[in-house]
Motif scaffolding. Structure first.
Motif, mmCIF file in Angstrom:
data_model
loop_
_atom_site.group_PDB
_atom_site.id
_atom_site.type_symbol
_atom_site.label_atom_id
_atom_site.label_comp_id
_atom_site.label_asym_id
_atom_site.label_seq_id
_atom_site.Cartn_x
_atom_site.Cartn_y
_atom_site.Cartn_z
ATOM 1 N N ASN A 117 32.819 16.691 69.737
ATOM 2 C CA ASN A 117 34.111 17.385 69.796
ATOM 3 C C ASN A 117 35.158 16.909 68.799
ATOM 4 N N SER A 118 34.857 15.858 68.057
ATOM 5 C CA SER A 118 35.828 15.374 67.073
ATOM 6 C C SER A 118 35.118 14.490 66.059
ATOM 7 N N GLY A 119 35.809 14.208 64.977
ATOM 8 C CA GLY A 119 35.277 13.303 63.973
ATOM 9 C C GLY A 119 35.111 11.896 64.532
ATOM 10 N N THR A 120 36.052 11.499 65.372
ATOM 11 C CA THR A 120 35.987 10.177 65.999
ATOM 12 C C THR A 120 34.693 10.025 66.791
ATOM 13 N N GLU A 121 34.391 11.040 67.588
ATOM 14 C CA GLU A 121 33.155 11.006 68.375
ATOM 15 C C GLU A 121 31.928 10.966 67.476
ATOM 16 N N CYS A 145 39.036 3.149 54.159
ATOM 17 C CA CYS A 145 38.333 4.321 54.688
ATOM 18 C C CYS A 145 38.668 4.475 56.174
ATOM 19 N N TYR A 146 38.926 5.703 56.586
ATOM 20 C CA TYR A 146 39.252 5.981 57.984
ATOM 21 C C TYR A 146 38.098 6.726 58.630
ATOM 22 N N HIS A 147 37.764 6.312 59.839
ATOM 23 C CA HIS A 147 36.646 6.967 60.527
ATOM 24 C C HIS A 147 37.007 7.336 61.954
ATOM 25 N N GLY A 148 38.276 7.599 62.211
ATOM 26 C CA GLY A 148 38.674 7.904 63.572
ATOM 27 C C GLY A 148 39.056 6.621 64.296
ATOM 28 N N HIS A 149 39.248 6.715 65.630
ATOM 29 C CA HIS A 149 39.900 5.605 66.317
ATOM 30 C C HIS A 149 39.029 4.843 67.315
ATOM 31 N N MET A 206 30.912 4.739 55.277
ATOM 32 C CA MET A 206 31.952 4.936 54.265
ATOM 33 C C MET A 206 32.303 6.403 54.092
ATOM 34 N N GLU A 207 33.537 6.637 53.661
ATOM 35 C CA GLU A 207 33.871 7.942 53.114
ATOM 36 C C GLU A 207 33.376 7.895 51.670
ATOM 37 N N PRO A 208 32.474 8.774 51.280
ATOM 38 C CA PRO A 208 31.977 8.705 49.904
ATOM 39 C C PRO A 208 33.113 8.850 48.883
ATOM 40 N N CYS A 211 39.551 9.592 51.227
ATOM 41 C CA CYS A 211 40.547 10.665 51.345
ATOM 42 C C CYS A 211 41.592 10.369 52.416
ATOM 43 N N ASN A 212 41.592 9.170 52.938
ATOM 44 C CA ASN A 212 42.541 8.841 54.003
ATOM 45 C C ASN A 212 43.451 7.681 53.623
ATOM 46 N N TYR A 213 43.405 7.330 52.366
ATOM 47 C CA TYR A 213 44.302 6.276 51.873
ATOM 48 C C TYR A 213 44.645 6.698 50.460
ATOM 49 N N PHE A 239 27.349 8.311 55.578
ATOM 50 C CA PHE A 239 28.447 8.946 54.856
ATOM 51 C C PHE A 239 29.297 9.699 55.872
ATOM 52 N N ASP A 240 30.540 9.294 55.968
ATOM 53 C CA ASP A 240 31.483 10.024 56.813
ATOM 54 C C ASP A 240 32.057 11.157 55.971
ATOM 55 N N GLU A 241 31.475 12.335 56.162
ATOM 56 C CA GLU A 241 31.892 13.511 55.387
ATOM 57 C C GLU A 241 32.750 14.451 56.247
ATOM 58 N N VAL A 242 33.512 13.864 57.167
ATOM 59 C CA VAL A 242 34.367 14.679 58.030
ATOM 60 C C VAL A 242 35.359 15.491 57.172
ATOM 61 N N ILE A 243 35.855 14.894 56.099
ATOM 62 C CA ILE A 243 36.716 15.662 55.179
ATOM 63 C C ILE A 243 35.893 16.304 54.069
ATOM 64 N N THR A 244 34.998 15.540 53.456
ATOM 65 C CA THR A 244 34.345 16.012 52.228
ATOM 66 C C THR A 244 33.232 17.027 52.472
ATOM 67 N N GLY A 267 32.998 17.097 60.548
ATOM 68 C CA GLY A 267 34.066 17.511 61.461
ATOM 69 C C GLY A 267 34.950 18.497 60.711
ATOM 70 N N LYS A 268 36.206 18.542 61.080
ATOM 71 C CA LYS A 268 37.198 19.359 60.363
ATOM 72 C C LYS A 268 36.675 20.759 59.977
ATOM 73 N N ILE A 269 36.225 20.991 58.743
ATOM 74 C CA ILE A 269 35.864 22.355 58.324
ATOM 75 C C ILE A 269 34.817 22.999 59.239
HETATM 76 C C1 LIG Z 1 39.796 13.035 60.309
HETATM 77 C C2 LIG Z 1 38.721 12.065 60.078
HETATM 78 C C3 LIG Z 1 38.019 11.446 61.118
HETATM 79 C C4 LIG Z 1 38.405 11.610 62.548
HETATM 80 O O1 LIG Z 1 38.267 12.920 62.990
HETATM 81 P P1 LIG Z 1 39.069 13.357 64.319
HETATM 82 O O2 LIG Z 1 38.587 14.763 64.551
HETATM 83 O O3 LIG Z 1 40.517 13.257 63.968
HETATM 84 O O4 LIG Z 1 38.682 12.433 65.401
HETATM 85 C C5 LIG Z 1 36.942 10.642 60.804
HETATM 86 N N1 LIG Z 1 36.585 10.429 59.533
HETATM 87 C C6 LIG Z 1 37.254 10.991 58.503
HETATM 88 C C7 LIG Z 1 36.793 10.737 57.108
HETATM 89 C C8 LIG Z 1 38.360 11.797 58.734
HETATM 90 O O5 LIG Z 1 39.046 12.292 57.718
#
Ligand SMILES: *Cc1c(COP(=O)(O)O)cnc(C)c1O
Length: 430
Positions: A117-121, A145-149, A206-208, A211-213, A239-244, A267-269
């Motif tokens: 249900n989310s990128g964090t998950e 690099c950000y990967h959710g909480h 990693m975010e390849p 995009c979060n900093y 690879f955390d491609e939640v944005i990419t 995630g996201k898109i």
């Molecule tokens: C937004 C994001 C997340 C977290 O996704 P959420 O849906 O906000 O939990 C994880 N990784 C990356 C790279 C993000 O940009």
């Protein structure tokens, strides 16, 4: 050119009595740019309108999901059609298969995928899977690099080249942080050192492209070298491609750079503006996920029919010509920015990659490290952000965040934005 935001102001005061900081996600509170957040009532295409009737060209785009723009007709229709037949079954439905097929076809490294249900998950589950698959316990993440909480990802670098992590949030225990090792992005030697001195590492996440900093691109061959090191040391590469994912190309950074991950998070898109995440990889690895394997992971609303329908409607429109159009738009933005940037040479920097951009108040000519972003002037960004709002442009309310172009943005939008940037920079830097 003062903006009337009185209704947003009233709503914010009330919200603060009911929600921590008045918001449901901290950056929305405008703390790093000052003032109060705006409350929105309408989004269409590239524009959003707030409760006071102010109309903005939006570059936050819900932080990335809205690659087609706000309220895309096909996405809205898909949501309406599915909703009429039931919003959730908690049982399988055909849409899950369709979207899984789209993801698997777009990413050669993904043979099977699980929706959440989310990128964090997605990242949290991917790490559990990496640990379950390898039987090892430590993870490596990259500073910036950000990967959710999730607890073990809310970890900051200690001092030194590569260090055992320190909790980056209250409520995260030292124990949760101690299995996370933080190294610097774009520093292949640091990664090499950690991998050479540690045989209990399950994965590198990693975010390849960072995009979060701000927006930090991988230096020459960096991703290939990371891939090599991980393979050599028997460590899974996530690879955390939640944005990419579906943003840099249909196959994300992996397609753009020709590097394959072992596990990919999305995630996201893929949710088309509704809450979705996913993680996937080789069938051999995904075989460890319950009910096929011993790694437990579940979700009441996972694979939700409405979210899946919005995702499918979005992915269907992301054909090669869509990426071509986004690239042209991005290039146009960059070209139009050149004379502006040269006027303020040595005081600010504009970086653009595909349909993502960032603007830094920095003396540097290129940005390749998190430290450079840290050193850029966030007070100037705050002032700039306010001036842009007054000129009808909504940027994400933090200098650490990037901007997103969508297929709904036009050259006219960009021309108007360039004019606003030029005027605002004259006031901040003039
Ligand atoms: C937004 C994001 C997340 C977290 O996704 P959420 O849906 O906000 O939990 C994880 N990784 C990356 C790279 C993000 O940009």
């Amino acid at each position: 050119m003062a903006l009337n935001t009185s209704r947003s102001g009233e709503l914010y005061v009330k919200a603060c009595t009911l929600l921590p900081g008045g918001v449901n996600s901290p950056v929305r509170a405008f703390r790093s740019v000052g003032g109060h957040p705006l409350y929105f009532k309408l989004g269409k295409g590239s524009h959003i309108i707030d409760e006071d009737g102010n109309d903005f060209i939006d570059y936050c785009m819900s932080w990335g999901p809205l690659i087609l723009g706000h309220a895309d007709n096909d996405v809205v229709k898909a949501i309406q059609k599915v909703a009429e037949n039931g919003t959730s079954f908690g049982a399988p439905h055909e849409g899950e298969i369709s979207i899984a097929e789209m993801v698997v076809n777009a990413f050669p490294s993904i043979e099977k995928v699980r929706f959440v249900n989310s990128g964090t998950e997605a990242t949290m589950s991917a790490i559990r899977l990496a640990r379950g698959f390898t039987g090892k316990s430590k993870i490596i993440k990259f500073d910036g690099c950000y990967h959710g909480h999730a607890d073990h990802l809310l970890v900051a670098a200690g001092s030194g080249l590569a260090t055992f992590g320190m909790p980056d949030s209250a409520g995260v225990t030292k124990n949760a942080a101690k299995d996370t090792i933080v190294v610097k992005y774009n520093d292949i030697d640091a990664l090499h050192q950690v991998l050479s001195h540690n045989d209990d590492i399950a994965c590198c996440i990693m975010e390849p492209v960072c995009c979060n900093y701000g927006l930090i691109l991988p230096e020459n061959d960096y991703l290939h070298k990371v891939r090599q090191l991980c393979t050599q040391h028997n460590v899974l590469l996530i690879f955390d491609e939640v944005i990419t994912g579906f943003r840099l190309a249909r196959g994300g950074a992996q397609e753009r750079f020709g590097v394959h991950a072992d596990i990919t998070t999305l995630g996201k898109i893929i949710g088309g503006g509704l809450p979705v995440g996913a993680y996937g990889g080789k069938a051999e690895i995904m075989a460890k996920v319950a009910p096929d394997g011993p790694v437990y992971q579940a979700g009441t609303l996972s694979g939700n029919p409405i979210a899946v329908a919005a995702g499918i409607a979005t992915l269907q429109k992301l054909v090669p010509s869509a990426y071509q159009k986004l690239e042209e738009l991005g290039k146009y933005f960059e070209e139009q920015m050149k004379p502006v940037v040269s006027r303020y040479n040595g005081k600010m920097l504009f970086v653009r990659f595909a349909s993502i951009f960032a603007l830094y108040f920095s003396k540097d000519e290129t940005i390749t490290t998190v430290d450079q972003v840290k050193e850029s002037n966030m007070q100037q960004f705050a002032q700039f952000h306010r001036l842009m709002l007054e000129r009808g442009v909504y940027l994400s309310p933090s200098g650490y965040e990037v901007g997103f172009l969508s297929l709904a943005h036009s050259k006219d939008d960009i021309d108007a934005t360039i004019k606003a940037i030029d005027e605002s920079l004259a006031l901040v830097l003039g």
